[in-house]
Design a protein around this motif. Structure first.
Motif, PDB file in Angstrom:
ATOM      1  N   LYS A   1       4.155  -1.411 -13.000  1.00 48.99           N
ATOM      2  CA  LYS A   1       5.270  -0.798 -12.284  1.00 48.99           C
ATOM      3  C   LYS A   1       6.603  -1.172 -12.901  1.00 48.99           C
ATOM      4  O   LYS A   1       7.445  -0.329 -13.128  1.00 48.99           O
TER       5      LYS A   1
ATOM      6  N   MET B   1      -8.128  14.656  -2.030  1.00 43.25           N
ATOM      7  CA  MET B   1      -7.655  14.113  -3.314  1.00 43.25           C
ATOM      8  C   MET B   1      -6.914  12.815  -3.027  1.00 43.25           C
ATOM      9  O   MET B   1      -5.957  12.816  -2.272  1.00 43.25           O
ATOM     10  N   ASN B   2      -7.384  11.729  -3.531  1.00 46.12           N
ATOM     11  CA  ASN B   2      -6.621  10.491  -3.331  1.00 46.12           C
ATOM     12  C   ASN B   2      -6.019  10.053  -4.656  1.00 46.12           C
ATOM     13  O   ASN B   2      -6.351  10.560  -5.721  1.00 46.12           O
ATOM     14  N   LEU B   3      -5.127   9.074  -4.577  1.00 44.91           N
ATOM     15  CA  LEU B   3      -4.337   8.724  -5.750  1.00 44.91           C
ATOM     16  C   LEU B   3      -5.152   8.109  -6.873  1.00 44.91           C
ATOM     17  O   LEU B   3      -4.652   7.919  -7.987  1.00 44.91           O
ATOM     18  N   TYR B   4      -6.401   7.752  -6.577  1.00 43.18           N
ATOM     19  CA  TYR B   4      -7.242   7.178  -7.628  1.00 43.18           C
ATOM     20  C   TYR B   4      -8.099   8.241  -8.317  1.00 43.18           C
ATOM     21  O   TYR B   4      -8.890   7.932  -9.200  1.00 43.18           O
TER      22      TYR B   4
ATOM     23  N   MET C   1       0.823  -1.214   0.000  1.00 44.76           N
ATOM     24  CA  MET C   1       0.000   0.000   0.000  1.00 44.76           C
ATOM     25  C   MET C   1       0.853   1.258   0.000  1.00 44.76           C
ATOM     26  O   MET C   1       0.389   2.346  -0.352  1.00 44.76           O
ATOM     27  N   GLY C   2       2.102   1.117   0.386  1.00 42.72           N
ATOM     28  CA  GLY C   2       2.993   2.277   0.370  1.00 42.72           C
ATOM     29  C   GLY C   2       4.054   2.203  -0.713  1.00 42.72           C
ATOM     30  O   GLY C   2       4.962   3.026  -0.743  1.00 42.72           O
ATOM     31  N   TRP C   3       3.934   1.235  -1.604  1.00 45.41           N
ATOM     32  CA  TRP C   3       4.953   1.014  -2.642  1.00 45.41           C
ATOM     33  C   TRP C   3       4.913   2.149  -3.646  1.00 45.41           C
ATOM     34  O   TRP C   3       4.033   2.221  -4.510  1.00 45.41           O
ATOM     35  N   ASP C   4       5.883   3.054  -3.549  1.00 43.71           N
ATOM     36  CA  ASP C   4       6.011   4.236  -4.410  1.00 43.71           C
ATOM     37  C   ASP C   4       4.823   5.183  -4.305  1.00 43.71           C
ATOM     38  O   ASP C   4       4.975   6.357  -4.050  1.00 43.71           O
ATOM     39  N   TYR C   5       3.643   4.695  -4.557  1.00 44.28           N
ATOM     40  CA  TYR C   5       2.444   5.535  -4.410  1.00 44.28           C
ATOM     41  C   TYR C   5       1.815   5.225  -3.061  1.00 44.28           C
ATOM     42  O   TYR C   5       1.641   4.072  -2.714  1.00 44.28           O
ATOM     43  N   ARG C   6       1.489   6.232  -2.327  1.00 43.40           N
ATOM     44  CA  ARG C   6       0.934   6.020  -0.990  1.00 43.40           C
ATOM     45  C   ARG C   6      -0.589   6.026  -1.065  1.00 43.40           C
ATOM     46  O   ARG C   6      -1.194   7.023  -1.455  1.00 43.40           O
ATOM     47  N   ASP C   7      -1.179   4.895  -0.691  1.00 42.21           N
ATOM     48  CA  ASP C   7      -2.635   4.779  -0.742  1.00 42.21           C
ATOM     49  C   ASP C   7      -3.218   5.534   0.447  1.00 42.21           C
ATOM     50  O   ASP C   7      -3.208   5.050   1.581  1.00 42.21           O
ATOM     51  N   GLU C   8      -3.743   6.744   0.196  1.00 40.94           N
ATOM     52  CA  GLU C   8      -4.191   7.616   1.292  1.00 40.94           C
ATOM     53  C   GLU C   8      -5.378   7.040   2.043  1.00 40.94           C
ATOM     54  O   GLU C   8      -5.591   7.355   3.216  1.00 40.94           O
ATOM     55  N   LEU C   9      -6.188   6.239   1.334  1.00 43.35           N
ATOM     56  CA  LEU C   9      -7.365   5.678   2.000  1.00 43.35           C
ATOM     57  C   LEU C   9      -6.929   4.623   3.021  1.00 43.35           C
ATOM     58  O   LEU C   9      -7.391   4.615   4.167  1.00 43.35           O
TER      59      LEU C   9
ATOM     60  N   LEU D   1      -1.134   1.396 -10.633  1.00 45.30           N
ATOM     61  CA  LEU D   1      -0.020   1.874  -9.816  1.00 45.30           C
ATOM     62  C   LEU D   1       0.429   0.897  -8.735  1.00 45.30           C
ATOM     63  O   LEU D   1       0.990   1.280  -7.729  1.00 45.30           O
ATOM     64  N   GLY D   2       0.207  -0.386  -8.986  1.00 44.89           N
ATOM     65  CA  GLY D   2       0.854  -1.412  -8.167  1.00 44.89           C
ATOM     66  C   GLY D   2       0.143  -1.844  -6.909  1.00 44.89           C
ATOM     67  O   GLY D   2       0.759  -2.453  -6.037  1.00 44.89           O
ATOM     68  N   LYS D   3      -1.153  -1.585  -6.805  1.00 50.12           N
ATOM     69  CA  LYS D   3      -1.837  -1.969  -5.563  1.00 50.12           C
ATOM     70  C   LYS D   3      -2.843  -3.096  -5.741  1.00 50.12           C
ATOM     71  O   LYS D   3      -3.022  -3.925  -4.858  1.00 50.12           O
TER      72      LYS D   3
END
Lengths: 290, 349, 276
Positions: C259, C1-4, B111-119, C244-246
């Motif tokens: 990725k 604002m979230n990454l999605y 969840m923190g891999w390069d992009y941080r999942d804020e949720l 994005l890898g999740k």
């Protein structure tokens, strides 16, 4: 289950089947077995822990199983009803499968490590079973079974729900279905859910929302229940498979009772009995149109 | 790490304090079918700390089965987006299983891999985890085989260990310490008397040869083992839904009217036939053998490759939930034996 | 604002490349995003029609051209059909840029061979224009492009531009039976035309993209010409969701295509299991 093992060994050795689908002892209870070599036939068992409906492995979408060749499958009476359903709905031809029917005196509701069949532990669905000696078979094994020690606890639960107001019933199902996460174990384990592409997976159009929220869950479960009406063989696999403990069997059982009442139809292990959706009688009730 | 003491009465009072202050409290509770599940409680009486295993894990507190990502409104070709919150109300988990708490920490990696999942991290930041040391559940548990333990503090802010009259409280993190400081009257010093009562314990399995298993997985992609175990697999994803570390998700747009809707993420699983299905009809994982292999490899080969540890904390739920009798401990044992070259492994092609 | 959460983009141009393939030109609605947006050739984005969902496409326009981005796609499913329903002035979403990129830095000073089939030209076209916009940094440029028929060729006007240039050697081909009476290009499958073109492998890189069968038969031709698999690049198309890898969907063997890719060398591809 010597008789079963001997038969399986023979069928495999003579090459009349490519696999015998039965039950074996796993590390934590019985589980489905796929015996392809006659020397492994000794693994096959049958006892009241054998709740799984092995007819589900006959579904044409199970390519891995299909690849083993013509199957012989161990069926209890309820499982034979599923095979009859697959035959009736053209998913299978009779020559495609060898049926090894077992005489069954009931299975456990929660099969554990050890056999322990009593009134308190027997599956609800075994009450009043009229197929203890299945009618659809190529071979019959096992001893003449006694009636399963059972009361149908579901009867009382269904009457209770029926007696409630629509608001009560709505609240009950909203609460139960709230736990659903749309894993679709119920569908995947069900022998009668054999569609290559389930309507719930279609996106053009998206008939059923895939999200596990109350709206989406209700849409999925009601659709599945309607699709199973008159077809569900009451094997209990959907409810057993559900990792969220949702009493799905109640929905299917209720609709089965409705179909029985309106059309005089029960899911039968005789494939020549037509499905209610594919046939009509001139005295079918029409009060909902007229 | 400091250790303090809390009586059962004070634990109830603490829970009441938290609820009264508007903190959400999640704990193992009794479900309508008498099984245990993690749910938000409104009263300590609903909390079940008897060591029974909740049927699902803690992951749904941080990655809900369905979660809005954004909302949109359309007007004549124009679109307006409405953000969803990334900060969440304070929550305390009371009675987390150590395997579940550890799993949340394991998932922080991806969840923190390069992009941080804020949720995910928003919920993590808002949540204080109080784990309850575990007496072992049944012989499907194998936390100790994958580097965990029934008293693991990983992922926990506080760890409760049951003793007579109450619980030892081990302070693991600053967040745990803050909870203590905010409710000082509920916690006391360790009573002078007696050792911990040793409750009945399931014997903990020894460590699995995870490195060897990973190496075997990397070089046995086409092994007939996958075909064999896939035979009984229904492709249902019950395993993934109860698993504390399975985290794959889908993103869908859900119209809620002609001009508006919600984009959501929903739990998904590599076990379904449509997971990798291209719109063209091409499906790279087109049979259950390939799909079953993927789950094992993601957990025991790919995740360690990327993040240095397996994507499994040994809770055993997948084996308990599987309607077809798949057993991950058995399978890992077989792979371990194959990896060690024990040669007696008979696999049916 | 979230990454999605995507950026809002407006459709400023629509080009029907073929009967079933369309290019959209998009501009960021937020001027500060439009100003600062940058990417490297080979990266992709998640393009969404709100209400239908997100689609994964490469960014088909080159990073050397500022002020807009483009995507080229075939309408095959729910979301792509919804994108096809958009017109100039409509708003859609874009998330990105994601993924890795073609190693253009490493390719400077070398000769470049671009090989594409059908809609596979889209990601390659991005690199081609990037290169042509910085022409003096690279050696010879050879392009071999083919499609099933003349009608299936994409970027037809750009093909004319490339054909007219003297600093590019363009080979165009259609499958046997796909030619029109006035077709002046080659007739034959792309791998055969690569063999005919016989570009030198000396200090050269190849970039290949197209249908799997085309790639399958092109790689041996390149090997025969002397291209080592470390100097042959392609871009994988994979079912993706988060980009994005999740979400785990694009995981193939040890890589996440979103990725660790989507650009891979043939040497890297050979290490991957056949699950893409």
């Amino acid at each position: 289950m010597k008789e079963l093992q001997v038969l399986a060994r023979k069928l495999l050795a003579e090459g009349s089947v490519g696999v015998v689908i039965g039950y074996e002892e796993g590390p934590h209870g019985v589980r489905p077995a796929f015996i392809t070599r006659s020397e492994d036939a000794g693994r096959l068992v049958f006892d009241p822990r054998c709740v799984h409906n092995l007819a589900t492995y006959l579904s044409p979408r199970r390519s891995v199983v299909k690849g083993l060749g013509k199957p012989a499958v161990v069926v209890k009476g309820c499982d034979a009803r599923a095979v009859a359903g697959l035959l009736r709905e053209s998913q299978l031809t009779r020559d495609d499968v060898v049926l090894i029917a077992v005489r069954c005196g009931g299975v456990m509701q929660h099969p554990a490590q050890h056999v322990d069949l009593r009134a308190e532990t027997v599956a609800d669905r075994c009450a009043g079973c009229d197929v203890r000696e299945p009618h659809l078979f190529d071979f019959m094994v096992g001893e003449a079974p006694t009636a399963p020690p059972a009361t149908d606890r579901r009867e009382a639960r269904i009457r209770e729900l029926e007696a409630g107001s629509p608001a009560d019933r709505w609240a009950f199902w909203q609460q139960e279905l709230a736990r659903c996460v749309r894993c679709h174990a119920c569908r995947q384990a069900c022998p009668m859910c054999f569609c290559e592409r389930c309507v719930a997976d279609k996106t053009q159009p998206g008939w059923i929302e895939s999200s596990p929220h109350p709206r989406g869950n209700l849409a999925f479960h009601l659709t599945r229940a309607i699709h199973q009406a008159g077809r569900c063989v009451d094997c209990g696999e959907c409810e057993r498979a559900c990792p969220a403990g949702i009493p799905l069997g109640l929905l299917n059982r209720k609709l089965a009772l409705v179909v029985a009442e309106r059309f005089g139809h029960h899911a039968s292990d005789d494939p020549s009995v037509p499905a209610p959706i594919g046939s009509y009688a001139s005295n079918d009730g029409q009060e909902f149109i007229l | 790490m400091d250790t303090l003491f809390i009586t059962r009465e004070n634990l109830a009072a603490l829970t009441a304090d938290l609820l009264a202050s508007g903190t959400h409290v999640a704990a193992p509770t009794r479900a309508s079918d008498a099984q245990t599940e993690y749910r938000y409680v409104t009263d300590f009486a609903q909390v079940r700390l008897d060591g029974s295993m909740p049927r699902r894990s803690l992951k749904e507190l941080f990655l809900p089965p369905t979660e809005p990502l954004l909302r949109w409104r359309q007007h004549q070709g124009d679109v307006e987006l409405q953000e969803v919150p990334t900060s969440f109300p304070p929550t305390v988990v009371l009675g987390a299983r150590p395997c579940d708490a550890a799993a949340v920490d394991v998932l922080d990696r991806v969840m923190g891999w390069d992009y941080r999942d804020e949720l995910w991290f928003g919920r993590r930041a808002a949540t204080t985890v109080i784990s309850l040391a575990c007496p072992g559940v049944d012989d499907l548990c194998f936390c100790s085989a994958v580097g965990g333990s029934p008293e693991s503090t990983r992922g926990a802010d506080l760890l409760l260990t049951p003793v007579t009259d109450g619980y030892h409280v081990t302070v693991v993190t600053d967040k745990g310490r803050s909870l203590l400081s905010a409710h000082p009257s509920r916690f006391g010093a360790l009573p002078a008397s007696g050792p911990l009562p040793a409750g009945p314990r399931i014997p903990a399995p020894g460590p699995l040869p995870l490195g060897q298993i990973r190496t075997w997985l990397e070089s046995n992609f086409d092994h007939p083992l996958w075909h064999e175990v896939a035979l009984r697999c229904h492709g249902c994803g019950a395993c993934a839904s109860v698993c504390p570390t399975c985290h794959c998700f889908d993103i869908v747009d859900e119209p809620e009217g002609v001009d508006r809707g919600t984009r959501r993420r929903n739990w998904d699983t590599c076990q379904t036939s449509v997971f990798t299905l291209h719109a063209s009809g091409h499906n790279p994982r087109h049979d259950q053998g390939a799909r079953f292999r993927q789950r094992l490899m993601h957990k025991f080969s790919i995740y360690p490759d990327k993040f240095g540890e397996v994507l499994c904390t040994g809770c055993g739920r997948c084996a308990r939930a599987c309607p077809a009798g798949q057993d991950i401990v058995e399978l890992l044992g077989r792979i371990g034996a194959l990896a060690a070259g024990n040669g007696h492994e008979k696999v049916e092609a | 604002m979230n990454l999605y959460q995507p950026h809002l983009v407006r459709v400023t141009d629509v080009v029907d490349e073929t009967a079933d393939t369309r290019t959209l030109r998009l501009q960021f609605k937020d001027p500060s995003v439009a100003e600062s947006f940058d990417f490297r050739a080979g990266q992709f984005g998640e393009y969404s029609a709100f209400g239908a969902g997100e689609c994964t496409f490469c960014i088909a326009s080159p990073p050397t051209r500022k002020g807009y981005i483009e995507c080229t796609f075939k309408a095959v499913g729910k979301a792509t059909n919804a994108l096809r329903g958009l017109g100039v002035g409509d708003t859609m979403g874009f998330r990105g840029p994601y993924g890795n990129h073609f190693p253009l830095d490493r390719m400077e000073g070398a000769s470049l061979v671009f090989i594409a089939g059908g809609i596979g030209l889209a990601p390659v076209r991005c690199v081609i224009w990037n290169v042509l916009d910085q022409r003096d940094r690279y050696g010879d440029v050879t392009i071999v492009y083919g499609a099933r028929s003349v009608g299936d060729l994409v970027y037809k006007h750009e093909l004319e531009d490339w054909a007219a240039r003297t600093d590019v050697r363009l080979w165009q081909t259609v499958d046997p039976g796909g030619q029109t009476p006035d077709w002046h290009g080659e007739i034959g499958f792309v791998p055969a035309i690569v063999e005919k073109a016989a570009p030198t492998a000396d200090n050269a890189y190849a970039v290949v993209c197209g249908p799997p069968i085309m790639i399958k038969f092109t790689l041996p031709v390149l090997a025969k010409l002397g291209f080592p698999p470390e100097r042959v690049y392609t871009t994988l198309e994979n079912r993706m969701k988060c980009g994005l890898g999740k979400c785990g969907r694009c995981n193939v063997g040890p890589v996440y295509v979103c990725k660790d890719g989507p650009v891979f060398s043939a040497a890297e591809l050979a290490q991957l299991p056949a699950e893409f």
